[in-house]
Design a protein around this motif. Structure first.
Motif, PDB file in Angstrom:
ATOM      1  N   MET A 110       0.838  -1.209   0.000  1.00 17.41           N
ATOM      2  CA  MET A 110       0.000   0.000   0.000  1.00 17.41           C
ATOM      3  C   MET A 110       0.869   1.254   0.000  1.00 17.41           C
ATOM      4  O   MET A 110       2.052   1.237   0.354  1.00 17.41           O
ATOM      5  N   GLU A 111       0.240   2.344  -0.376  1.00 17.90           N
ATOM      6  CA  GLU A 111       0.884   3.662  -0.314  1.00 17.90           C
ATOM      7  C   GLU A 111       0.409   4.362   0.946  1.00 17.90           C
ATOM      8  O   GLU A 111      -0.797   4.492   1.168  1.00 17.90           O
ATOM      9  N   PRO A 112       1.304   4.811   1.826  1.00 17.76           N
ATOM     10  CA  PRO A 112       0.878   5.459   3.081  1.00 17.76           C
ATOM     11  C   PRO A 112       0.005   6.681   2.826  1.00 17.76           C
ATOM     12  O   PRO A 112       0.122   7.362   1.804  1.00 17.76           O
ATOM     13  N   THR A 113      -0.886   6.966   3.755  1.00 14.81           N
ATOM     14  CA  THR A 113      -1.785   8.113   3.638  1.00 14.81           C
ATOM     15  C   THR A 113      -1.001   9.419   3.648  1.00 14.81           C
ATOM     16  O   THR A 113      -0.129   9.628   4.503  1.00 14.81           O
ATOM     17  N   GLU A 114      -1.325  10.334   2.706  1.00 19.43           N
ATOM     18  CA  GLU A 114      -0.632  11.628   2.657  1.00 19.43           C
ATOM     19  C   GLU A 114      -1.101  12.519   3.798  1.00 19.43           C
ATOM     20  O   GLU A 114      -0.312  13.060   4.578  1.00 19.43           O
ATOM     21  N   GLN A 115      -2.410  12.696   3.899  1.00 19.63           N
ATOM     22  CA  GLN A 115      -3.012  13.512   4.949  1.00 19.63           C
ATOM     23  C   GLN A 115      -4.477  13.168   5.038  1.00 19.63           C
ATOM     24  O   GLN A 115      -5.011  12.444   4.199  1.00 19.63           O
ATOM     25  N   THR A 116      -5.138  13.697   6.041  1.00 26.04           N
ATOM     26  CA  THR A 116      -6.568  13.470   6.219  1.00 26.04           C
ATOM     27  C   THR A 116      -7.275  14.816   6.342  1.00 26.04           C
ATOM     28  O   THR A 116      -6.639  15.857   6.504  1.00 26.04           O
ATOM     29  N   ALA A 123      -5.913  20.026  -3.234  1.00 30.16           N
ATOM     30  CA  ALA A 123      -5.053  20.533  -4.305  1.00 30.16           C
ATOM     31  C   ALA A 123      -3.737  19.768  -4.380  1.00 30.16           C
ATOM     32  O   ALA A 123      -3.151  19.618  -5.454  1.00 30.16           O
ATOM     33  N   GLY A 124      -3.276  19.271  -3.255  1.00 29.81           N
ATOM     34  CA  GLY A 124      -2.008  18.545  -3.246  1.00 29.81           C
ATOM     35  C   GLY A 124      -2.158  17.040  -3.210  1.00 29.81           C
ATOM     36  O   GLY A 124      -1.170  16.310  -3.067  1.00 29.81           O
ATOM     37  N   SER A 125      -3.385  16.533  -3.368  1.00 32.24           N
ATOM     38  CA  SER A 125      -3.609  15.089  -3.282  1.00 32.24           C
ATOM     39  C   SER A 125      -3.302  14.414  -4.609  1.00 32.24           C
ATOM     40  O   SER A 125      -3.752  14.857  -5.669  1.00 32.24           O
ATOM     41  N   ARG A 126      -2.533  13.332  -4.580  1.00 30.31           N
ATOM     42  CA  ARG A 126      -2.178  12.605  -5.794  1.00 30.31           C
ATOM     43  C   ARG A 126      -3.378  11.873  -6.379  1.00 30.31           C
ATOM     44  O   ARG A 126      -3.476  11.688  -7.593  1.00 30.31           O
ATOM     45  N   HIS A 127      -4.288  11.419  -5.533  1.00 26.62           N
ATOM     46  CA  HIS A 127      -5.383  10.566  -5.990  1.00 26.62           C
ATOM     47  C   HIS A 127      -6.693  11.308  -6.206  1.00 26.62           C
ATOM     48  O   HIS A 127      -7.693  10.703  -6.583  1.00 26.62           O
ATOM     49  N   GLY A 128      -6.714  12.609  -5.920  1.00 24.07           N
ATOM     50  CA  GLY A 128      -7.946  13.356  -6.121  1.00 24.07           C
ATOM     51  C   GLY A 128      -8.978  13.094  -5.057  1.00 24.07           C
ATOM     52  O   GLY A 128     -10.157  13.413  -5.230  1.00 24.07           O
ATOM     53  N   GLN A 129      -8.584  12.517  -3.938  1.00 24.94           N
ATOM     54  CA  GLN A 129      -9.485  12.281  -2.825  1.00 24.94           C
ATOM     55  C   GLN A 129      -8.675  12.145  -1.541  1.00 24.94           C
ATOM     56  O   GLN A 129      -7.484  11.818  -1.580  1.00 24.94           O
ATOM     57  N   LEU A 130      -9.322  12.423  -0.434  1.00 25.63           N
ATOM     58  CA  LEU A 130      -8.658  12.342   0.874  1.00 25.63           C
ATOM     59  C   LEU A 130      -9.596  11.687   1.877  1.00 25.63           C
ATOM     60  O   LEU A 130     -10.834  11.829   1.776  1.00 25.63           O
ATOM     61  N   PRO A 131      -9.030  10.977   2.874  1.00 27.13           N
ATOM     62  CA  PRO A 131      -9.874  10.381   3.911  1.00 27.13           C
ATOM     63  C   PRO A 131     -10.446  11.460   4.834  1.00 27.13           C
ATOM     64  O   PRO A 131      -9.777  12.459   5.127  1.00 27.13           O
ATOM     65  N   VAL A 132     -11.648  11.249   5.271  1.00 25.44           N
ATOM     66  CA  VAL A 132     -12.300  12.133   6.233  1.00 25.44           C
ATOM     67  C   VAL A 132     -12.340  11.416   7.580  1.00 25.44           C
ATOM     68  O   VAL A 132     -12.722  10.246   7.650  1.00 25.44           O
ATOM     69  N   GLY A 144      -8.174  -2.917  13.051  1.00 26.28           N
ATOM     70  CA  GLY A 144      -9.447  -2.739  13.733  1.00 26.28           C
ATOM     71  C   GLY A 144     -10.490  -2.014  12.919  1.00 26.28           C
ATOM     72  O   GLY A 144     -11.596  -1.751  13.408  1.00 26.28           O
ATOM     73  N   SER A 145     -10.137  -1.643  11.696  1.00 23.06           N
ATOM     74  CA  SER A 145     -11.041  -0.933  10.775  1.00 23.06           C
ATOM     75  C   SER A 145     -11.529   0.391  11.345  1.00 23.06           C
ATOM     76  O   SER A 145     -12.680   0.794  11.161  1.00 23.06           O
ATOM     77  N   THR A 146     -10.645   1.075  12.051  1.00 25.47           N
ATOM     78  CA  THR A 146     -11.017   2.369  12.620  1.00 25.47           C
ATOM     79  C   THR A 146     -10.236   3.521  11.993  1.00 25.47           C
ATOM     80  O   THR A 146     -10.822   4.507  11.555  1.00 25.47           O
ATOM     81  N   ALA A 147      -8.912   3.411  11.929  1.00 23.51           N
ATOM     82  CA  ALA A 147      -8.075   4.487  11.400  1.00 23.51           C
ATOM     83  C   ALA A 147      -7.612   4.158   9.989  1.00 23.51           C
ATOM     84  O   ALA A 147      -7.336   3.005   9.661  1.00 23.51           O
ATOM     85  N   VAL A 148      -7.527   5.174   9.132  1.00 21.65           N
ATOM     86  CA  VAL A 148      -7.035   4.985   7.778  1.00 21.65           C
ATOM     87  C   VAL A 148      -5.512   5.058   7.787  1.00 21.65           C
ATOM     88  O   VAL A 148      -4.921   5.928   8.421  1.00 21.65           O
ATOM     89  N   VAL A 149      -4.866   4.110   7.103  1.00 22.95           N
ATOM     90  CA  VAL A 149      -3.398   4.048   7.132  1.00 22.95           C
ATOM     91  C   VAL A 149      -2.773   4.125   5.742  1.00 22.95           C
ATOM     92  O   VAL A 149      -1.559   4.264   5.620  1.00 22.95           O
ATOM     93  N   GLY A 150      -3.572   4.020   4.676  1.00 16.37           N
ATOM     94  CA  GLY A 150      -2.966   4.070   3.357  1.00 16.37           C
ATOM     95  C   GLY A 150      -3.982   3.934   2.243  1.00 16.37           C
ATOM     96  O   GLY A 150      -5.199   3.936   2.471  1.00 16.37           O
ATOM     97  N   TRP A 151      -3.449   3.825   1.025  1.00 12.07           N
ATOM     98  CA  TRP A 151      -4.260   3.633  -0.175  1.00 12.07           C
ATOM     99  C   TRP A 151      -3.775   2.387  -0.900  1.00 12.07           C
ATOM    100  O   TRP A 151      -2.585   2.108  -0.933  1.00 12.07           O
ATOM    101  N   LEU A 152      -4.706   1.675  -1.507  1.00  9.00           N
ATOM    102  CA  LEU A 152      -4.350   0.559  -2.384  1.00  9.00           C
ATOM    103  C   LEU A 152      -4.941   0.852  -3.762  1.00  9.00           C
ATOM    104  O   LEU A 152      -6.164   0.974  -3.906  1.00  9.00           O
TER     105      LEU A 152
END
Length: 585
Positions: free
Chosen positions: A455-461, A476-485, A551-559
């Motif tokens: 996986m690719e680590p999360t940039e920011q939330t 504006a700085g997101s590589r994937h065009g989306q960010l975790p909330v 635990g399916s609680t915190a976001v840690v990356g992107w696949l």
């Protein structure tokens, strides 16, 4: 390091010499193997070929009458069961998938003891009534000889694969007296490549093996078949329909064989070395009811094509062969499925031809012609080796007139097989182990890796309380065009993407509305899931999938799809940062 060994390893002349040696070895191996089958058949049945005799007794134990067939598979199983289990377990089954796997995934390396164990085990199995063929064993025997010589000389992997194919071609050529079929079987099924140099070496090996086989076994086909004729152009339509039917029968044979093997696996709870002997009792019952299933059964095949059986009995023989072959493989027997597929095709074609002749006697033509076409078509439907099917039937008959109708039926049978299943009778055995020969060599191993490793680590939330203006700056700085909330405690709530944000900006108040009102809920995976388990989630979305902690609680990356492709095709680059990974690829 001697100069001679170096020349054998690297020069074209060295490869040529190795191919000739392997061809000679495969030819001698085929002669010995044929002798072993005949010897064990005489010992265990009392006849040179019991299948064509019917309910006869064994002259060695006349007091048992025809019931000796209940014990012959048991005695054979007691001998070859421990032999296979303790010395070469890859010798179990029909052999060709193991060679295909060795060439595609192991650089052509096959254990040297496989040749001897396979020869003895398969000869015992066939001699004891096992309803299997000679081609699988001889392919594995010849391939093991080629691999062993390659390892002694220490050739590179590409040459090792060629030598394995040389052994397979030589074995087929010598045991069936069909040098062309040996070549195309090796190129189409074992190497899956028709490179010029490989083809030349395989041809040489097949020729020398065939010469040795003919010198020892005689210059005649292993099966005598009737003359082929096409009397009316309308028969091509009948041949085409037979091809369609044969394709379905070939697939059904494959499915039933593995279904019965699964049933045997489910039923057996004892030691594996004892399984062939105990299962031999069940096989013996089948042979008692239908003794034509004893061994390879070429005399029965010849009688069927020659029109010596009624339609009903031909269908019984077809079904009996499917069951007897499947049961032989299921109980742990050793032997090929090439000859059984020819047998099944011959019974199907002969029954079809006789039916047509009864309905349209002036148009249908000889029923034997349909038997010949059925042989090649069912083999093509089960193995999807159309070139080999055409060539071997041509070599068996020596009739050029068979080519056109044979090609029609075989192409249609192969097409129907493609429509019904992605696998062949050979590749399905490997796929059931999780091996896909069409995938890159390391792909199966990668499927078991964890998502966290690629996986690719999360940039920011983005906080759920963030305004739309703040979300614009973050995206504006997101590589994937989306960010975790996330919420105030960092728990994952969903994602905000550019598309939804643009819609929000056009309808709402960018400095008052919050991100929480525009959260999307795409599929997610956890970091401890395997890549194989994550693939269905990737298929359901266009963009990357959020990766959550265990635990399916915190976001840690992107696949992303790119991550998986990189892991499969460039495994060393899977864990690199994006910029470095792009440079590598």
């Amino acid at each position: 390091m001697t100069r001679g060994a170096a020349l054998l390893r690297s020069s074209d002349s060295g490869l040529l010499l190795l191919a000739l040696i392997i061809g000679a070895g495969a030819g001698l191996g085929a002669v010995v193997f044929r002798w072993l089958i005949k010897t064990f058949t005489r010992v265990l049945s009392g006849h040179a070929d019991f299948a064509g005799i019917g309910h006869a007794s064994n002259p060695h134990v006349p007091w048992l009458g025809p019931y000796f067939v209940l014990l012959a598979p048991v005695v054979a199983g007691l001998l070859y069961g421990p032999l296979v289990y303790f010395f070469a377990r890859e010798a179990r089954g029909h052999g060709v998938p193991e060679v295909m796997y060795a060439v595609a995934r192991k650089g052509g390396r096959i254990a040297p003891q496989v040749a001897a164990v396979k020869a003895l085990a398969s000869a015992l199995c066939i001699g004891g009534g096992g309803s299997v063929g000679r081609e699988g064993p001889i392919v594995q025997i010849g391939s093991a000889l080629g691999s062993t010589l390659g390892r002694v000389v220490k050739v590179a992997e590409p040459r090792m694969r060629v030598l394995v194919a040389c052994g397979a071609a030589g074995g087929i050529a010598a045991t069936f007296n069909a040098p062309l079929a040996g070549v195309f079987f090796a190129m189409e099924l074992i190497l899956a490549d028709f490179a010029a140099q490989s083809f030349g070496m395989v041809v040489l090996s097949s020729v020398i093996a065939s010469v040795i086989g003919r010198a020892a076994l005689g210059n005649k086909p292993f099966l005598t078949l009737p003359t082929f004729t096409v009397d009316h152009l309308s028969q091509y339509l009948f041949f085409a329909l037979l091809g369609v039917l044969a394709g379905g029968v070939g697939v059904a044979f494959t499915r039933i064989m593995y279904w019965i093997e699964d049933a045997c696996d489910w039923a057996w709870r004892g030691p594996e070395w004892l399984r062939p002997a105990v299962g031999g009792l069940v096989l013996g019952v089948v042979l008692l009811v239908l003794p034509q299933m004893y061994g390879v059964g070429y005399p029965v095949l010849g009688n069927g094509v020659a029109g010596k059986y009624a339609i009903g009995f031909l269908i019984v023989l077809l079904l009996g062969k499917v069951v007897a072959t499947s049961l032989t493989i299921g109980i742990g027997g050793s032997g090929g499925v090439f000859a059984p597929s020819l047998f099944i095709g011959a019974m199907l074609g002969s029954a079809y031809g006789q039916g047509l002749h009864d309905i349209l006697p002036g148009v249908a033509g000889s029923a034997g012609a349909y038997g010949l076409i059925g042989m090649g078509a069912v083999f093509a439907g089960s193995s999807r080796a159309p070139i080999t099917a055409v060539v071997i039937m041509f070599e068996l008959t020596g009739e050029y007139s068979i080519i056109l109708p044979l090609m029609v039926a075989i192409v249609l049978a192969t097409g129907i097989s493609h429509l019904l299943t992605p696998d062949t009778i050979y590749t399905l055995k490997l796929r059931r182990r999780g091996i896909d020969l069409d995938a890159p060599p390391h792909a199966e191993a990668m499927m078991g890796e964890l998502v966290s490793q690629i996986m690719e680590p999360t940039e920011q939330t983005v906080s759920e309380h963030e305004t739309l203006t703040g979300a614009v700056r973050a995206l504006a700085g997101s590589r994937h065009g989306q960010l975790p909330v996330v919420d105030d405690e960092g728990r994952y709530l969903g994602v905000i993407n550019r598309r939804d944000l643009a819609e929000a900006l056009s309808t709402g108040d960018r400095d008052v509305d919050h991100v929480a009102d525009w959260v999307e809920h795409p599929p997610t995976v956890t970091c401890d899931a395997t890549i194989e388990a994550a693939l269905p989630h990737l298929e359901d979305t266009q963009g990357p999938v959020p990766v959550l902690d265990a635990g399916s609680t915190a976001v840690v990356g992107w696949l992303s799809h790119q991550q998986v492709l990189t892991a499969v095709y460039l495994p060393g680059a899977a864990g690199m940062p994006p910029a470095q990974r792009s440079a590598t690829s």
